[in-house]
Design a protein around this motif. Structure first.
Motif, PDB file in Angstrom:
ATOM      1  N   VAL A   1     -10.738   2.727   6.470  1.00 58.17           N
ATOM      2  CA  VAL A   1     -11.310   3.855   7.219  1.00 58.17           C
ATOM      3  C   VAL A   1     -12.053   4.763   6.246  1.00 58.17           C
ATOM      4  CG1 VAL A   1     -10.745   6.008   8.440  1.00 58.17           C
ATOM      5  CG2 VAL A   1      -9.656   3.870   9.138  1.00 58.17           C
ATOM      6  N   ASP A   2     -11.409   5.069   5.117  1.00 59.15           N
ATOM      7  CA  ASP A   2     -12.019   5.985   4.144  1.00 59.15           C
ATOM      8  C   ASP A   2     -13.327   5.414   3.584  1.00 59.15           C
ATOM      9  OD1 ASP A   2      -9.923   7.669   4.577  1.00 59.15           O
ATOM     10  OD2 ASP A   2      -8.821   7.139   2.751  1.00 59.15           O
ATOM     11  N   ARG A   3     -13.343   4.108   3.336  1.00 64.68           N
ATOM     12  CA  ARG A   3     -14.589   3.482   2.838  1.00 64.68           C
ATOM     13  C   ARG A   3     -15.700   3.616   3.878  1.00 64.68           C
ATOM     14  NH1 ARG A   3     -11.135  -0.408   0.598  1.00 64.68           N
ATOM     15  NH2 ARG A   3     -11.312  -1.749   2.422  1.00 64.68           N
ATOM     16  N   GLY A   4     -15.354   3.353   5.140  1.00 65.84           N
ATOM     17  CA  GLY A   4     -16.346   3.461   6.228  1.00 65.84           C
ATOM     18  C   GLY A   4     -16.865   4.885   6.352  1.00 65.84           C
ATOM     19  N   ARG A   5     -15.930   5.854   6.290  1.00 59.90           N
ATOM     20  CA  ARG A   5     -16.329   7.269   6.392  1.00 59.90           C
ATOM     21  C   ARG A   5     -17.247   7.661   5.262  1.00 59.90           C
ATOM     22  NH1 ARG A   5     -11.689  10.990   8.925  1.00 59.90           N
ATOM     23  NH2 ARG A   5     -13.422  12.414   9.004  1.00 59.90           N
ATOM     24  N   SER A   6     -16.923   7.185   4.064  1.00 59.70           N
ATOM     25  CA  SER A   6     -17.748   7.603   2.925  1.00 59.70           C
ATOM     26  C   SER A   6     -19.152   6.990   3.033  1.00 59.70           C
ATOM     27  CB  SER A   6     -17.032   7.298   1.600  1.00 59.70           C
ATOM     28  OG  SER A   6     -17.603   6.228   0.951  1.00 59.70           O
ATOM     29  N   HIS A   7     -19.234   5.785   3.585  1.00 61.21           N
ATOM     30  CA  HIS A   7     -20.543   5.163   3.830  1.00 61.21           C
ATOM     31  C   HIS A   7     -21.366   6.040   4.782  1.00 61.21           C
ATOM     32  CE1 HIS A   7     -22.788   1.326   3.537  1.00 61.21           C
ATOM     33  NE2 HIS A   7     -23.353   1.777   4.622  1.00 61.21           N
ATOM     34  N   MET A   8     -20.715   6.475   5.869  1.00 63.43           N
ATOM     35  CA  MET A   8     -21.419   7.323   6.856  1.00 63.43           C
ATOM     36  C   MET A   8     -21.777   8.674   6.266  1.00 63.43           C
ATOM     37  SD  MET A   8     -19.400   6.724  10.394  1.00 63.43           S
ATOM     38  CE  MET A   8     -18.327   5.345  10.220  1.00 63.43           C
ATOM     39  N   ASP A   9     -20.832   9.251   5.512  1.00 63.90           N
ATOM     40  CA  ASP A   9     -21.079  10.560   4.883  1.00 63.90           C
ATOM     41  C   ASP A   9     -22.328  10.496   4.023  1.00 63.90           C
ATOM     42  OD1 ASP A   9     -19.050  11.957   5.961  1.00 63.90           O
ATOM     43  OD2 ASP A   9     -17.650  11.692   4.285  1.00 63.90           O
ATOM     44  N   LYS A  10     -22.413   9.432   3.227  1.00 66.87           N
ATOM     45  CA  LYS A  10     -23.553   9.279   2.313  1.00 66.87           C
ATOM     46  C   LYS A  10     -24.864   9.207   3.097  1.00 66.87           C
ATOM     47  CE  LYS A  10     -21.976   6.486  -1.075  1.00 66.87           C
ATOM     48  NZ  LYS A  10     -21.855   5.152  -1.638  1.00 66.87           N
TER      49      LYS A  10
END
Ligand code: 3HC
Length: 293
Positions: free
Chosen positions: A41-50
């Motif tokens: 989840v955190d990896r996916g969120r960080s992708h979106m955040d970027k």
């Protein structure tokens, strides 16, 4: 019909899933992103955040719009949370056993009216649909990498897909700002049946020493005014994805045009998958030395 849509589930938040979740949230849908554990989840969120931060810094999104998008995005590690989803897009890894597990759960958890879409690039949508008790409500919705940028989506229909499902999915695709093209469930659909053999041919040219990686990409880019060359594109989409598409084309047509390049196969076997593993045709390498088969 689509106006009634509210909650969209996206299962799998890798590079494609995260991009797809972002696209739906930007279009005003409430999105619930599902991954197998908190780290994913955190990896996916960080992708979106970027991606969203880049859009803000380029002035494509205001801070207010960004906050609205963030508020529409929720995350979970439980598929059960999709019990009230109106529409679900699956974007988990390209393995039929993994897809089967997801679709069995979605079919059990989601209301009978929920449309289930797969973002598969190489597997049979018909086979996935047949696993469910609602094959008329299952389609392929094939996004292109990077999902927030690329306009095309293929809406892949099977012999079981209902007319109404196609209409709704086509409308949804337009509402998220994409250009939908309806295609039948054949190996590679349309875009990958054209694009991936071209990438494979570029690998063959390279393998035969006809030109360097840089020269092959420069030639293709300039010849057809493309944004990137075929070997760079292989790195972007993943060498494993390219190989999987070549193999399904071969399986379906047994045409020598569709035999995967031995180098492509060796690089996948070695875990050199392009951007996702940091090593590919260009990724992680200076122009010399060249990779060996
Ligand atoms: N996520 C979100 N946005 C991204 C992004 C990403 N990963 N990468 C680039 N972008 C955005 C940038 O923010 C920029 O947005 P802007 O125009 O609003 O400012 C825009 O895309 C252009 O990016 P850059 O200026 O950083 O870089 P380039 O101009 O070199 O473009 C590219 C990068 C969009 C990747 C471009 O090279 C391109 O379109 N390449 C071809 C991609 C392609 O053919 N994809 C299809 C592959 S096939 C496939 O996916 C199917 C699968 O099943 C195999």
């Amino acid at each position: 019909m689509v106006q009634e849509f509210d909650k969209v589930g996206v299962v799998g938040l890798g590079a494609m899933g995260a991009g797809i979740a972002e696209v739906f949230a930007r279009a005003g849908f409430n999105v619930i992103g599902v991954e197998i554990d908190q780290a994913a989840v955190d990896r996916g969120r960080s992708h979106m955040d970027k991606s969203l931060s880049r859009a803000v810094s380029k002035g494509k999104l205001t801070e207010e719009e960004r906050s609205g998008i963030d508020a529409r995005l929720t995350f979970t590690t439980s598929r059960e949370d999709l019990a009230d989803a109106d529409f679900v897009v699956e974007a988990v890894p390209e393995r039929m056993d993994v897809k089967k597990d997801v679709f069995a759960d979605l079919d059990r958890i989601c209301p009978p009216g929920t449309i289930l879409a797969t973002n598969t690039s190489s597997l049979s949508v018909t086979e996935i649909a047949a696993l469910t008790g609602r094959p008329e409500k299952v389609v392929g919705l094939h996004f292109f990498n990077p999902a927030p940028v690329m306009k095309l989506v293929e809406v892949i229909t099977t012999v079981s897909t209902g007319e109404e499902t196609v209409d709704v999915v086509t409308e949804v695709a337009k509402r998220i700002g994409k250009t939908p093209v309806a295609v039948g469930d054949r190996a590679g659909f349309v875009a990958n049946a054209l694009l991936v053999p071209y990438i494979n041919d570029a690998v063959r040219l390279y393998e035969r020493g006809i030109a360097t990686r840089a020269e092959i990409d420069a030639a293709a880019k300039k010849a057809a005014d493309l944004p990137m060359g075929p070997l760079a594109l292989a790195d972007l989409v993943g060498l494993d994805v390219c190989l999987a598409v070549m193999d399904v084309l071969w399986e379906e047509y047994r045409d020598p045009r569709f035999t995967a390049s031995p180098l492509l196969r060796r690089m996948v076997a070695a875990g050199q998958l392009g951007r996702k593993t940091g090593l590919g045709f260009h990724e992680g390498r200076s122009e010399e030395p060249e990779p060996r088969a």
